[in-house]
Design a protein around this motif. Sequence first.
Motif, PDB file in Angstrom:
ATOM      1  N   THR A  20      21.347 -24.623  -4.798  1.00 48.74           N
ATOM      2  CA  THR A  20      20.243 -23.693  -5.483  1.00 48.74           C
ATOM      3  C   THR A  20      20.857 -22.058  -5.835  1.00 48.74           C
ATOM      4  O   THR A  20      20.765 -21.844  -7.118  1.00 48.74           O
ATOM      5  N   THR A 219      13.108 -26.437  -8.525  1.00 51.83           N
ATOM      6  CA  THR A 219      12.143 -27.517  -7.863  1.00 51.83           C
ATOM      7  C   THR A 219      11.455 -26.737  -6.529  1.00 51.83           C
ATOM      8  O   THR A 219      11.934 -25.640  -6.095  1.00 51.83           O
ATOM      9  N   GLU A 222      13.840 -26.219  -4.063  1.00 50.65           N
ATOM     10  CA  GLU A 222      15.108 -25.176  -4.219  1.00 50.65           C
ATOM     11  C   GLU A 222      14.260 -23.783  -3.878  1.00 50.65           C
ATOM     12  O   GLU A 222      15.049 -23.081  -3.213  1.00 50.65           O
TER      13      GLU A 222
END
Length: 460
Positions: A20, A219, A222
């Motif tokens: 991330t 997402t 993340e």
Amino acid sequence: MPISATAPPASPAPALLDHTVAKVTARLLPFLLLMYVLAFLDRANIGFAKKAFQVDTGLSDAAFALGAGIFFIGYALFEIPSNLIMHRVGARAWMCRIMVTWGLISAAMAFAHTETAFYWLRFLLGVAEAGFFPGVILYLTYWIPAHARGRAMGLFYFGAPIAFIFGSPLSGLLLDLHGAGGFAGWQWMFLVEGLLASVVGVWAFWYLDNRPNDATWLTLEEKAALNGAIGAEEASKHAHGPKSVLAALSNPKLLYLCAIYFLIQMSVYGVVFYLPTQVAGLLGQKVGFTVGLVTAIPWVCALAAAYFIPRYSDRTGERRVPAALTLAVSGIGIAVSVATPSPFISLLALCVAAAGFIAVQPLFWTFPTGYLAGAAAAGGIALVNSLGALGGFVAPNVKTWAEGAFASGAAGLYLLAATTVLGALLFLGLKAMGLSEPERITASPDALRAPRAVSPQHQP
């Protein structure tokens, strides 16, 4: 090193967090870098205009030094309120406001034909740009965990070298447009580079997201990993650091950091404002495209240093000693640049100086951002940057004073070399002040389940 078949599987939290952070870096850093390139260019392009600007306006060296430095008075006065506003309203709107206004004021420098207009526009440019740099530093604490922040800030600091690698030839080329359309070359330079900043400012409003929870390109998993890691860091900083803006502004550790950054900025702007004319003197030419190309060389070295040194620091977890050594080498480079009769060695020394005082700054910022949280971070980071900015005001005036007091063109840079080495010594005292290197904190399993829905106004 390859992993054997019997090795235990890696923890999903650190792997997801690293993925991330890499995604965030790829998304945000190039744009923040573009913003910084334009900020640094509009702040320092006065150095390219110096000779032609003085000829056209009749400004003395002392008046030029005062005008170059007065930018930092306006900048310092409005740093803290600007950063507190950004913490409150978010980066999208506030970064847009900053860039649009500073770009328009920088473009207006094309019409600064009097000493009074020069002083006012430089002061207003500082007011307009106030909050940009500490705003970005604060913004990165919302997105990048402490263990990876040195590397991220190193990438952001590419802005200053890139501003000179590409901006130096650009500024020189615009200066060579002297007479086109009835404008002097320095007028073209201020107009084009200022308006570019305003255009990017409008773009920033549509590109930046205030917080991870606002990012449609992350997402849910993340967002959760990022929120968990940064939330854990914030809790730790709240437990051990100042709790409020007022407590941060009077904190002895923070004031010590202010002193270090002040000395770093003295070395930066004591060289930056005069580098084009210094290189022109080495080459025996007027400031133009050729001098702009040669002036870019020290910044190529700075670019390499800003890439490798923060990465080494992140990998080893060491900040204090690498920072002290980097800044000390920079001070030696400043001194050697005027001590040698050889133009080649002088240019090489300027490369070392620029590499040092650029690469040390990402390491420096890991200390205040690793110590402060929430509103205290917004105010404290701005205080460090604002008092450091005063170094940009002091440096050109102290340099001019030393040259006159000692009747030597080299005295000013010798003095700045000494203050740079003093800054390196202060880095070594950080351990005694209780400011240590940041540790890696990853998301807890609970934090990985869902992102926190927290508005920017109610973040700690």
